[in-house]
Scaffold this active site. Structure first.
Site, PDB file in Angstrom:
ATOM      1  N   LYS A 119       0.848  -1.189   0.000  1.00 40.78           N
ATOM      2  CA  LYS A 119       0.000   0.000   0.000  1.00 40.78           C
ATOM      3  C   LYS A 119       0.888   1.245   0.000  1.00 40.78           C
ATOM      4  CE  LYS A 119      -3.664   2.116   2.879  1.00 40.78           C
ATOM      5  NZ  LYS A 119      -4.487   1.931   4.093  1.00 40.78           N
ATOM      6  N   SER A 163      -9.479   2.006   3.326  1.00 36.53           N
ATOM      7  CA  SER A 163      -8.634   2.733   2.407  1.00 36.53           C
ATOM      8  C   SER A 163      -7.654   1.848   1.635  1.00 36.53           C
ATOM      9  CB  SER A 163      -7.833   3.782   3.174  1.00 36.53           C
ATOM     10  OG  SER A 163      -6.938   3.180   4.087  1.00 36.53           O
ATOM     11  N   SER A 215      -9.425  -0.279   7.590  1.00 36.70           N
ATOM     12  CA  SER A 215      -8.921  -0.166   6.217  1.00 36.70           C
ATOM     13  C   SER A 215      -8.356  -1.424   5.580  1.00 36.70           C
ATOM     14  CB  SER A 215      -7.880   0.938   6.125  1.00 36.70           C
ATOM     15  OG  SER A 215      -8.529   2.155   5.909  1.00 36.70           O
TER      16      SER A 215
HETATM   17  N1  GLN Z   1     -12.847   4.435   6.942  1.00 36.45           N
HETATM   18  C1  GLN Z   1     -12.050   4.761   8.080  1.00 36.45           C
HETATM   19  C2  GLN Z   1     -11.580   6.192   7.979  1.00 36.45           C
HETATM   20  O1  GLN Z   1     -11.843   6.796   6.998  1.00 36.45           O
HETATM   21  C3  GLN Z   1     -10.910   3.826   8.210  1.00 36.45           C
HETATM   22  C4  GLN Z   1      -9.687   4.233   7.493  1.00 36.45           C
HETATM   23  C5  GLN Z   1      -8.479   3.451   7.880  1.00 36.45           C
HETATM   24  O2  GLN Z   1      -8.570   2.429   8.562  1.00 36.45           O
HETATM   25  N2  GLN Z   1      -7.339   3.927   7.459  1.00 36.45           N
HETATM   26  O3  GLN Z   1     -10.973   6.717   8.859  1.00 36.45           O
END
Ligand code: GLN
Length: 447
Positions: free
Chosen positions: A52, A127, A151
């Site tokens: 990532k 994400s 994420s």
């Molecule tokens: N959807 C969550 C956020 O926007 C999780 C994102 C993440 O785990 N990086 O914060």
């Protein structure tokens, strides 16, 4: 390597990779071949892995899918990535994600959304969307992502793969771009639980470069995948009664619980009184931490610099206004607000107190039960453009993943079949802190 490079080439429309490293991957493969011949190959020999775009890899571009890090190259390799290399993993490329890992659909990426291979009009989740689709579409064997509030688990659920977030502090965060430091954890996206166990075993453990990392010994997770005959399993009643929970996901979760019961496990409903508070608490604390962490992107040291600045203040303002996308700006503003002198106690301090309650209750349940079982997401993968318009709806959709993040406990999403349209459904399992070996063994038995 050639197989995956070929697939990546053919499936470029999915937008999963931002960059591919064919020459390096081939060279690594040759080196691994030689080691295999010599009998000196590491544990991950031949495993083709994608990263990532939040993980530092020396001399490679790194930009959290943000315009503000245009042109930035990492000066060092992070601990987790170095450990993969030390065990002869082959790194094939850098994967698209939500900008600074803020999002749940990969639509906040400066490089555009990642498409779900099962239906390219639908999101990958986020994400770590590129990382999930890369495994789903067979563009690499495994991906390393990050999970702050879901994420790795949420995109894994949307793509029908395994997404695993270890206990907070299990894996060093050295070389992971910070979003919300008291939540961030490196996680994996894989086809099997066994691969997740092997990767954890390699990446976890003490590290002099991260003062928060745990010094707990690292078990040989991949060698301990034999489940116990009987577990005590809890499920939060209110999760299944939640308005907005897709009926088919509810049915799949109930079916999984019935199956576990029929296999002789103790399965009981439990109360968790804080369900309404977990999303607000998560977003107050993570935006606060993000507003501070992202202060470093000012046009001076990293990446993009606004060309039309006239003095230092305008350099900051223009760089940040042009460099950050709307979602990241929204979160910096929200975080700055909750940390401001007048509102600090009302929001930030209060949220810290509620986090403590959530953590204590979650820990208590995970002492009474070996695992908590709940859906990973309230819906299956939605259409690109659908939820991105409605920020609040997007935040609320994190309801099932952020509990483990607030509590810092390990959680895994495993595929639990598909809905009537053929879209994957994820089942999520939580265990007590540092009980990964039990969680992985249990997950492996039902995945
Ligand atoms: N959807 C969550 C956020 O926007 C999780 C994102 C993440 O785990 N990086 O914060």
């Amino acid at each position: 390597v050639e197989y995956y490079l070929d697939n990546i080439q053919q499936k470029q429309h999915l937008n999963a990779f931002l960059e591919v490293w064919p020459d390096e991957a081939r060279a690594q493969a040759d080196a691994v071949d030689a080691k295999l011949q010599a009998g000196t190959a590491g544990k991950l020999a031949g495993m083709v892995i994608g990263l990532k775009d939040v993980l530092a890899y020396k001399d490679h571009a790194l930009q959290s899918s943000s315009h503000i890090l245009d042109g930035f190259r990492s000066l060092f390799t992070g601990t987790a990535v170095q450990r993969l290399l030390d065990e002869d993993a082959i790194l094939i490329g850098r994967q698209n994600c939500d900008e600074f890992a803020m999002g749940a659909s990969n639509e906040t990426s400066y490089f555009g959304p990642v498409r779900n291979e099962l239906d390219t009009d639908r999101v990958s989740g986020g994400s770590s969307g590129g990382s999930a689709v890369a495994v789903q579409a067979d563009l690499c064997l495994a991906s390393i992502g990050s999970d702050t509030g879901g994420s790795v688990r949420q995109p894994a659920a949307f793509c029908g793969v395994v997404g695993f977030k270890p206990t907070y502090s299990r894996i060093s965060r050295y070389g992971l771009i910070a979003y919300a430091s008291s939540f961030d954890q490196i996680g994996t996206l894989t086809r099997s639980v066994e691969d997740a166990a092997l990767l954890l075993e390699v990446m976890a453990g003490a590290d002099n470069f991260d003062s928060t990392v745990s010094h707990h010994p690292v078990p040989a997770y991949s060698q301990q995948l034999e489940p116990a005959a009987q577990y005590r399993i809890g499920y939060i009643k209110d999760c299944l009664e939640r308005p907005g929970l897709n009926e088919e996901i509810k049915a799949a979760t109930e079916e999984a619980l019935d199956l576990l019961r029929s296999q002789g496990h103790v399965v009981e409903a439990v109360d968790f009184p804080y369900l309404d508070y977990i999303v607000p608490t998560y977003y107050i604390l993570t935006t606060a931490e993000a507003s501070s962490n992202l202060g470093r992107y000012d046009g001076v040291k990293f990446g993009y610099r606004a060309p039309d600045a006239t003095d230092l203040e305008s350099l900051y303002k223009k760089t940040r206004a042009q460099g950050f996308g709307p979602e990241v700006q929204r979160r910096i503003l929200l975080g700055t607000f909750v940390l401001s002198a007048d509102y600090y106690d009302a929001y930030y301090t209060k949220a810290q107190q509620v986090r403590r309650l959530i953590k204590e209750k979650t820990d208590e349940l995970l002492r009474q039960y070996d695992f908590l079982v709940l859906p990973t997401t309230p819906t299956t993968a939605f259409h690109i453009g659908d939820v991105n318009k409605d920020t609040l709806a997007m935040y609320l959709a994190d309801i099932f993943t952020v509990q483990a993040s607030l509590a810092g406990v390990p959680a895994i999403s495993v595929p639990a079949g598909t809905d009537s349209e053929g879209l994957p459904i994820g089942l999520q399992l939580l265990a007590g802190a540092f009980r990964e070996e039990h969680l992985l063994a249990f997950a492996n038995s039902i995945a």
